[in-house]
Enzyme design. Structure first.
Site, short mmCIF file in Angstrom:
data_model
loop_
_atom_site.label_atom_id
_atom_site.label_comp_id
_atom_site.label_asym_id
_atom_site.label_seq_id
_atom_site.Cartn_x
_atom_site.Cartn_y
_atom_site.Cartn_z
N THR A 134 5.86 107.73 -27.75
CA THR A 134 6.79 106.84 -28.46
C THR A 134 6.69 105.40 -27.93
O THR A 134 6.32 105.18 -26.77
CB THR A 134 8.23 107.36 -28.26
OG1 THR A 134 9.15 106.34 -28.63
CG2 THR A 134 8.51 107.71 -26.81
N GLU A 136 9.23 103.84 -27.26
CA GLU A 136 10.40 103.67 -26.38
C GLU A 136 10.01 103.62 -24.90
O GLU A 136 10.80 103.18 -24.07
CB GLU A 136 11.43 104.78 -26.65
CG GLU A 136 11.93 104.73 -28.08
CD GLU A 136 13.16 105.58 -28.33
OE1 GLU A 136 13.97 105.78 -27.41
OE2 GLU A 136 13.32 106.05 -29.47
N LYS A 164 9.21 110.84 -21.60
CA LYS A 164 7.98 110.61 -22.36
C LYS A 164 7.03 109.72 -21.56
O LYS A 164 5.82 109.95 -21.55
CB LYS A 164 8.28 109.96 -23.71
CG LYS A 164 9.00 110.84 -24.71
CD LYS A 164 8.22 112.08 -25.13
CE LYS A 164 7.01 111.78 -25.98
NZ LYS A 164 6.36 113.03 -26.49
N1 LIG Z 1 10.72 110.93 -34.49
C1 LIG Z 1 10.23 109.72 -34.14
O1 LIG Z 1 10.65 108.70 -34.71
C2 LIG Z 1 9.15 109.61 -33.10
C3 LIG Z 1 8.53 108.37 -32.90
C4 LIG Z 1 7.49 108.26 -31.98
C5 LIG Z 1 7.07 109.38 -31.28
N2 LIG Z 1 7.69 110.58 -31.46
C6 LIG Z 1 7.18 111.75 -30.71
O2 LIG Z 1 6.58 112.62 -31.65
C7 LIG Z 1 6.76 113.96 -31.25
C8 LIG Z 1 7.41 114.75 -32.38
O3 LIG Z 1 8.67 114.14 -32.70
P1 LIG Z 1 9.63 114.77 -33.81
O4 LIG Z 1 10.52 113.71 -34.27
O5 LIG Z 1 8.81 115.53 -34.79
O6 LIG Z 1 10.46 115.81 -32.91
P2 LIG Z 1 11.34 117.03 -33.36
O7 LIG Z 1 12.47 117.09 -32.38
O8 LIG Z 1 11.65 116.98 -34.82
O9 LIG Z 1 10.39 118.30 -33.15
C9 LIG Z 1 10.01 118.78 -31.89
C10 LIG Z 1 9.37 120.15 -32.07
O10 LIG Z 1 8.95 120.60 -30.76
C11 LIG Z 1 9.37 121.95 -30.61
N3 LIG Z 1 9.57 122.19 -29.17
C12 LIG Z 1 10.53 121.65 -28.37
N4 LIG Z 1 10.42 122.13 -27.12
C13 LIG Z 1 9.35 122.97 -27.13
C14 LIG Z 1 8.73 123.76 -26.11
N5 LIG Z 1 9.17 123.79 -24.87
N6 LIG Z 1 7.63 124.49 -26.46
C15 LIG Z 1 7.16 124.48 -27.75
N7 LIG Z 1 7.74 123.77 -28.74
C16 LIG Z 1 8.82 123.02 -28.42
C17 LIG Z 1 10.66 122.06 -31.42
O11 LIG Z 1 10.96 123.41 -31.75
C18 LIG Z 1 10.33 121.20 -32.63
O12 LIG Z 1 9.68 121.96 -33.63
C19 LIG Z 1 7.59 113.93 -29.96
O13 LIG Z 1 6.72 114.08 -28.88
C20 LIG Z 1 8.23 112.56 -29.98
O14 LIG Z 1 8.46 112.09 -28.68
C21 LIG Z 1 8.71 110.73 -32.36
#
Ligand SMILES: NC(=O)c1ccc[n+]([C@@H]2O[C@H](COP(=O)([O-])OP(=O)(O)OC[C@H]3O[C@@H](n4cnc5c(N)ncnc54)[C@H](O)[C@@H]3O)[C@@H](O)[C@H]2O)c1
Length: 355
Positions: A134, A136, A164
């Site tokens: 991210t 962030e 992260k």
């Molecule tokens: N949403 C955003 O705006 C954004 C922006 C930049 C980066 N990210 C990064 O992208 C990635 C995905 O984000 P998102 O918004 O889809 O998140 P999300 O919270 O919607 O999904 C996370 C997924 O990971 C799974 N998960 C959590 N802990 C786990 C574990 N221990 N083992 C296996 N699976 C596990 C959950 O069940 C879920 O399906 C993250 O790494 C986040 O840091 C998100």
């Protein structure tokens, strides 16, 4: 045919990546997901019957199971998205963030490294470990016109962003120390279909349709750079399959908006697309309610996405206006997905009770 192992594929961005991989490429896909509250297999219903898709209900912290998954599926590429991702939850309880985002990433790196080290030459040369992170991690840009570049020093503010940042450091160290072929991407705020309604945009849409208050932190002057989730998914697959080892790519939409303007734009779209407002509501905007600001809240994030545009020819297809319109329409047309999330019934699918 090559295989991509996606962690966190039942989440918001992971499910967009998997839908893109199944619909638009020839890769086999293995989805490794623990199914926390954020994991929703209903987001994958359109592709889950495809013979190129496999689901593994596994926690990335479980070394034995992750080792078994690598051995069984023999992936060519790993795309690591599994994480605890909600800043407010990381303030209420940081423990899960440390466990999944740091310990889980360490475990995945180690199992992937041992698997990679034992591969034959041809497969070993092509192997990539793509860590999805991210913007962030870079901290706050309050009071400046600066943009985050790939060289911006890390200065995370919340337990989420600190966890992260830690995982990014581990991934870089695994390249420097073990020559393990890693790539990192850091992306700005995503929005779009299948977004869990605790996040700003889906929360505002669904609360407005229900005639509930639209909570805005502080004065709503926080600036985020919004990217449509399918544009992010395309960028991620491009990086995983064509990016340079050891490189970092920032991904962003060049859509800097204040939170209050995002909320007002959603209200305007709803006036047009859902004119039958709930009883007693004269205008969606009157539901806006300012609430006490989040502690340690970063004011401004903004990404310079020049590197991925120049080196990998990626550009977002959606502007904020077109992407937000699509998103509001999707929530209006997919009330069943929303109500299954809101009443918790989406969790029953994982237990085999439904579907
Ligand atoms: N949403 C955003 O705006 C954004 C922006 C930049 C980066 N990210 C990064 O992208 C990635 C995905 O984000 P998102 O918004 O889809 O998140 P999300 O919270 O919607 O999904 C996370 C997924 O990971 C799974 N998960 C959590 N802990 C786990 C574990 N221990 N083992 C296996 N699976 C596990 C959950 O069940 C879920 O399906 C993250 O790494 C986040 O840091 C998100």
């Amino acid at each position: 045919m090559k295989t991509i192992l996606v962690t966190g594929g039942a989440g918001f961005i992971g499910s967009a990546v998997i839908r893109h991989l199944i619909n638009d490429t020839d890769y086999n896909v293995v989805n490794v997901d623990k199914l926390t509250y954020a994991g929703n297999l209903e987001s994958l219903e359109s592709v889950s019957d495809n013979s190129r898709y496999t689901f593994e209900h596994v926690d990335i912290c479980d070394a034995t199971e992750i080792k078994r998954v690598f051995k069984q599926h023999q992936p060519d590429i790993v795309m690591h998205l599994a994480a605890e991702s909600h800043v407010d939850r990381s303030i209420d309880g940081p423990g899960e963030f440390i466990q999944t985002n740091i310990v889980g990433t360490y475990n995945l790196l180690e199992q992937a490294r041992h698997y990679w080290a034992a591969l034959g030459d041809a497969k070993k040369v092509g192997f990539r470990f793509h860590h999805i992170s991210t913007d962030e991690v870079y901290g706050d840009l309050e009071g400046t016109d600066d943009l985050f570049t790939e060289e911006t020093p890390y200065a995370p503010s919340s337990p989420y962003s600190a966890s992260k940042a830690s995982s990014d450091h581990l991934v870089r160290a695994w390249y420097r120390t073990f020559d393990f072929p890693t790539i990192i991407t850091n992306c700005s705020n995503n929005y779009g279909p299948y977004h869990f309604p605790e996040k700003l945009i889906p929360l505002v849409i669904l609360n407005a349709l229900a005639g509930k208050p639209l909570p805005v932190y502080g004065k709503g002057n926080q600036v985020r750079d919004w990217l449509y989730v399918d544009d992010h998914a395309r960028a991620l697959v491009l990086v995983a399959t064509t990016g340079e080892i050891a490189e970092t790519y920032n991904i962003g939409g060049h859509n800097e908006k204040q939170n209050i303007d995002v909320v007002k734009t959603i209200c305007h779209l709803l006036e047009e697309l859902a004119p039958n407002r709930p009883e007693g509501v004269n205008a969606y905007e009157e539901l806006i309610t300012f609430v006490t600001d989040r502690v340690g809240h970063d004011v401004r994030y903004a990404i310079d996405a020049g590197k991925i545009q120049q080196e990998l020819s990626w550009v977002p297809e959606e502007t904020f206006e077109t992407g937000l319109r699509k998103t509001v329409k999707w929530y209006l047309e997919n009330q069943q997905w929303c109500s299954n999330v809101q009443d918790g019934s989406y969790k029953q699918e994982r237990l085999g009770i439904v579907g």
